[in-house]
Design a protein around this motif. Structure first.
Motif, PDB file in Angstrom:
ATOM      1  N   PHE A  59       0.836  -1.202   0.000  1.00 45.31           N
ATOM      2  CA  PHE A  59       0.000   0.000   0.000  1.00 45.31           C
ATOM      3  C   PHE A  59       0.876   1.260   0.000  1.00 45.31           C
ATOM      4  N   ARG A  60       2.034   1.167   0.678  1.00 52.11           N
ATOM      5  CA  ARG A  60       2.945   2.311   0.729  1.00 52.11           C
ATOM      6  C   ARG A  60       3.388   2.728  -0.686  1.00 52.11           C
ATOM      7  N   GLY A  61       3.616   1.707  -1.524  1.00 49.79           N
ATOM      8  CA  GLY A  61       4.060   1.974  -2.900  1.00 49.79           C
ATOM      9  C   GLY A  61       3.001   2.662  -3.745  1.00 49.79           C
ATOM     10  N   ILE A  62       1.730   2.508  -3.350  1.00 51.54           N
ATOM     11  CA  ILE A  62       0.663   3.132  -4.144  1.00 51.54           C
ATOM     12  C   ILE A  62       0.027   4.297  -3.396  1.00 51.54           C
ATOM     13  N   ALA A  63       0.642   4.669  -2.253  1.00 50.77           N
ATOM     14  CA  ALA A  63       0.073   5.745  -1.425  1.00 50.77           C
ATOM     15  C   ALA A  63      -0.122   7.053  -2.187  1.00 50.77           C
ATOM     16  N   PRO A  64       0.834   7.451  -3.059  1.00 50.12           N
ATOM     17  CA  PRO A  64       0.611   8.720  -3.773  1.00 50.12           C
ATOM     18  C   PRO A  64      -0.673   8.682  -4.601  1.00 50.12           C
ATOM     19  N   ALA A  65      -0.960   7.510  -5.194  1.00 56.81           N
ATOM     20  CA  ALA A  65      -2.183   7.399  -5.996  1.00 56.81           C
ATOM     21  C   ALA A  65      -3.418   7.420  -5.098  1.00 56.81           C
ATOM     22  N   ALA A  66      -3.258   6.858  -3.887  1.00 58.66           N
ATOM     23  CA  ALA A  66      -4.407   6.776  -2.976  1.00 58.66           C
ATOM     24  C   ALA A  66      -4.699   8.118  -2.302  1.00 58.66           C
ATOM     25  N   ALA A  67      -3.680   9.001  -2.269  1.00 61.32           N
ATOM     26  CA  ALA A  67      -3.869  10.296  -1.596  1.00 61.32           C
ATOM     27  C   ALA A  67      -4.981  11.072  -2.301  1.00 61.32           C
ATOM     28  N   GLY A  68      -5.898  11.579  -1.519  1.00 61.34           N
ATOM     29  CA  GLY A  68      -6.996  12.366  -2.081  1.00 61.34           C
ATOM     30  C   GLY A  68      -8.125  11.500  -2.622  1.00 61.34           C
ATOM     31  N   MET A  69      -7.935  10.188  -2.586  1.00 60.54           N
ATOM     32  CA  MET A  69      -8.974   9.274  -3.071  1.00 60.54           C
ATOM     33  C   MET A  69     -10.100   9.143  -2.048  1.00 60.54           C
ATOM     34  N   ASP A  70     -11.216   8.704  -2.521  1.00 55.95           N
ATOM     35  CA  ASP A  70     -12.308   8.336  -1.626  1.00 55.95           C
ATOM     36  C   ASP A  70     -11.771   7.292  -0.634  1.00 55.95           C
ATOM     37  N   ARG A  71     -11.996   7.513   0.648  1.00 55.65           N
ATOM     38  CA  ARG A  71     -11.377   6.669   1.686  1.00 55.65           C
ATOM     39  C   ARG A  71     -11.757   5.189   1.532  1.00 55.65           C
ATOM     40  N   ALA A  72     -13.025   4.931   1.295  1.00 51.32           N
ATOM     41  CA  ALA A  72     -13.452   3.526   1.186  1.00 51.32           C
ATOM     42  C   ALA A  72     -12.753   2.855  -0.002  1.00 51.32           C
ATOM     43  N   ASN A  73     -12.610   3.583  -1.094  1.00 49.49           N
ATOM     44  CA  ASN A  73     -11.951   3.038  -2.278  1.00 49.49           C
ATOM     45  C   ASN A  73     -10.488   2.708  -1.978  1.00 49.49           C
ATOM     46  N   ALA A  74      -9.814   3.645  -1.315  1.00 49.14           N
ATOM     47  CA  ALA A  74      -8.405   3.420  -0.949  1.00 49.14           C
ATOM     48  C   ALA A  74      -8.294   2.218  -0.008  1.00 49.14           C
ATOM     49  N   ASP A  75      -9.266   2.085   0.903  1.00 48.04           N
ATOM     50  CA  ASP A  75      -9.231   0.947   1.832  1.00 48.04           C
ATOM     51  C   ASP A  75      -9.406  -0.385   1.102  1.00 48.04           C
ATOM     52  N   TYR A  76     -10.257  -0.412   0.083  1.00 45.23           N
ATOM     53  CA  TYR A  76     -10.387  -1.658  -0.690  1.00 45.23           C
ATOM     54  C   TYR A  76      -9.059  -1.974  -1.383  1.00 45.23           C
ATOM     55  N   MET A  77      -8.365  -0.944  -1.857  1.00 45.67           N
ATOM     56  CA  MET A  77      -7.039  -1.184  -2.452  1.00 45.67           C
ATOM     57  C   MET A  77      -6.094  -1.768  -1.401  1.00 45.67           C
ATOM     58  N   GLY A  78      -6.181  -1.230  -0.190  1.00 45.63           N
ATOM     59  CA  GLY A  78      -5.351  -1.750   0.907  1.00 45.63           C
ATOM     60  C   GLY A  78      -5.648  -3.225   1.170  1.00 45.63           C
ATOM     61  N   MET A  79      -6.930  -3.562   1.146  1.00 46.57           N
ATOM     62  CA  MET A  79      -7.302  -4.964   1.394  1.00 46.57           C
ATOM     63  C   MET A  79      -6.777  -5.874   0.283  1.00 46.57           C
ATOM     64  N   LEU A  80      -6.819  -5.379  -0.948  1.00 49.47           N
ATOM     65  CA  LEU A  80      -6.280  -6.184  -2.065  1.00 49.47           C
ATOM     66  C   LEU A  80      -4.772  -6.388  -1.889  1.00 49.47           C
ATOM     67  N   ALA A  81      -4.100  -5.379  -1.344  1.00 41.60           N
ATOM     68  CA  ALA A  81      -2.654  -5.515  -1.092  1.00 41.60           C
ATOM     69  C   ALA A  81      -2.392  -6.685  -0.136  1.00 41.60           C
ATOM     70  N   THR A  82      -3.266  -6.869   0.842  1.00 47.03           N
ATOM     71  CA  THR A  82      -3.049  -7.976   1.794  1.00 47.03           C
ATOM     72  C   THR A  82      -3.176  -9.335   1.094  1.00 47.03           C
ATOM     73  N   VAL A  83      -3.999  -9.361   0.025  1.00 50.13           N
ATOM     74  CA  VAL A  83      -4.183 -10.633  -0.697  1.00 50.13           C
ATOM     75  C   VAL A  83      -2.870 -11.016  -1.394  1.00 50.13           C
ATOM     76  N   MET A  84      -2.174 -10.037  -1.958  1.00 50.52           N
ATOM     77  CA  MET A  84      -0.880 -10.338  -2.598  1.00 50.52           C
ATOM     78  C   MET A  84       0.098 -10.908  -1.569  1.00 50.52           C
ATOM     79  N   ASN A  85       0.124 -10.293  -0.400  1.00 46.13           N
ATOM     80  CA  ASN A  85       1.018 -10.802   0.645  1.00 46.13           C
ATOM     81  C   ASN A  85       0.638 -12.223   1.055  1.00 46.13           C
ATOM     82  N   ALA A  86      -0.663 -12.467   1.156  1.00 47.04           N
ATOM     83  CA  ALA A  86      -1.120 -13.805   1.557  1.00 47.04           C
ATOM     84  C   ALA A  86      -0.688 -14.836   0.512  1.00 47.04           C
TER      85      ALA A  86
END
Ligand code: UDP
Length: 240
Positions: A59-86
């Protein structure tokens, strides 16, 4: 010292940062393999291991893109990041010969099973590691809260939170050399003193469900095994 583990079933919370090692973001293969080998040692002791993995490293790597985004949308991106780690963890576990299943709180059936509590419990009883991906499946939460939630649902005896520091300190040990590590701490002390154990939602859920937390350093070799053996490692946060 008894050779019997102190716990039969644990919930291990690995932050995304645990997988990136000294890199600035992403998944470090050597670090991931070392963590997996330590999990393997604990599984070989007969302990059932459920894992909740975070996503901060990606998520840190995509933080600039997430900045200013709708919070819920950014959070779904964060959750998808956890799937890659899993998936990376599961892959490493396979290479180490460890039985493992990924269950996701978001529907991603091509890559992971959905979260089904009964199935997850059966996998654990069969000695498989179960990795819970996509946090709670809801925006506005964290993977710490997912760890508390899955810990309670899985009837884990303890949530073991892997961090970069070997416990909870009276102050930041990097800034204050006089800071000392708490061996034990009550939930109320941790909450009232705002000590960095887990976020408040996770802490109160663990407190209300009487689920202790142990904070330890994943970068200290053998520390996970010592925690599981009930040795003085990290900080235990408990109900009175
Ligand atoms: N997240 C979320 N709901 C959850 C768990 C996670 O929305 O139940 C999102 C949130 O944006 C969070 C990100 O996923 O910032 C990555 O999770 P977290 O920050 O807990 O990962 P860690 O810091 O442990 O790597």
């Amino acid at each position: 010292m008894s050779a019997v583990p102190a716990y039969k079933r644990i919930l291990l919370k690995l932050s995304g940062e645990a997988l990136m090692g000294d890199d600035s973001y992403g998944i470090n293969r050597a670090v991931t393999e070392r963590i997996v080998s330590e999990i393997g040692e604990v599984v070989r002791l007969g302990v059932q291991v459920a894992v909740v993995v975070g996503g901060g490293n990606i998520f840190r790597g995509i933080a600039p893109a997430a900045a200013g985004m709708d919070r819920a949308n950014a959070d779904y991106m964060g959750m998808l990041a956890t799937v890659m780690n899993a998936m990376a963890l599961q892959d490493a576990m396979k290479r180490f010969g460890l039985g493992c299943r990924v269950q996701s709180a978001l529907n991603l059936e091509q890559v992971a099973e959905p979260f089904i509590r009964g199935k997850a419990l059966r996998y654990l009883e069969d000695g498989k590691v179960v990795i819970f991906a996509a946090g709670t499946g809801n925006p506005f939460f964290t993977t710490d809260t997912a760890a508390a939630l899955r810990g309670v649902e899985m009837d884990a005896e303890v949530v073991i939170k892997a961090t970069k520091v070997d416990g909870v300190y009276t102050d930041d040990p990097k800034l204050n050399s006089a800071a000392t590590r708490y061996q034990k701490l009550s939930f109320d002390e941790a909450i009232n003193r705002n000590l960095k154990v887990m976020d408040a939602t996770a802490l109160t859920l663990c407190r209300d469900q009487n689920l202790p937390i142990i904070v330890f350093s994943i970068f200290k070799h053998g520390a996970l095994q010592r925690v599981v053996m009930g040795q003085d490692e990290g900080t235990l946060v408990h109900c009175n």
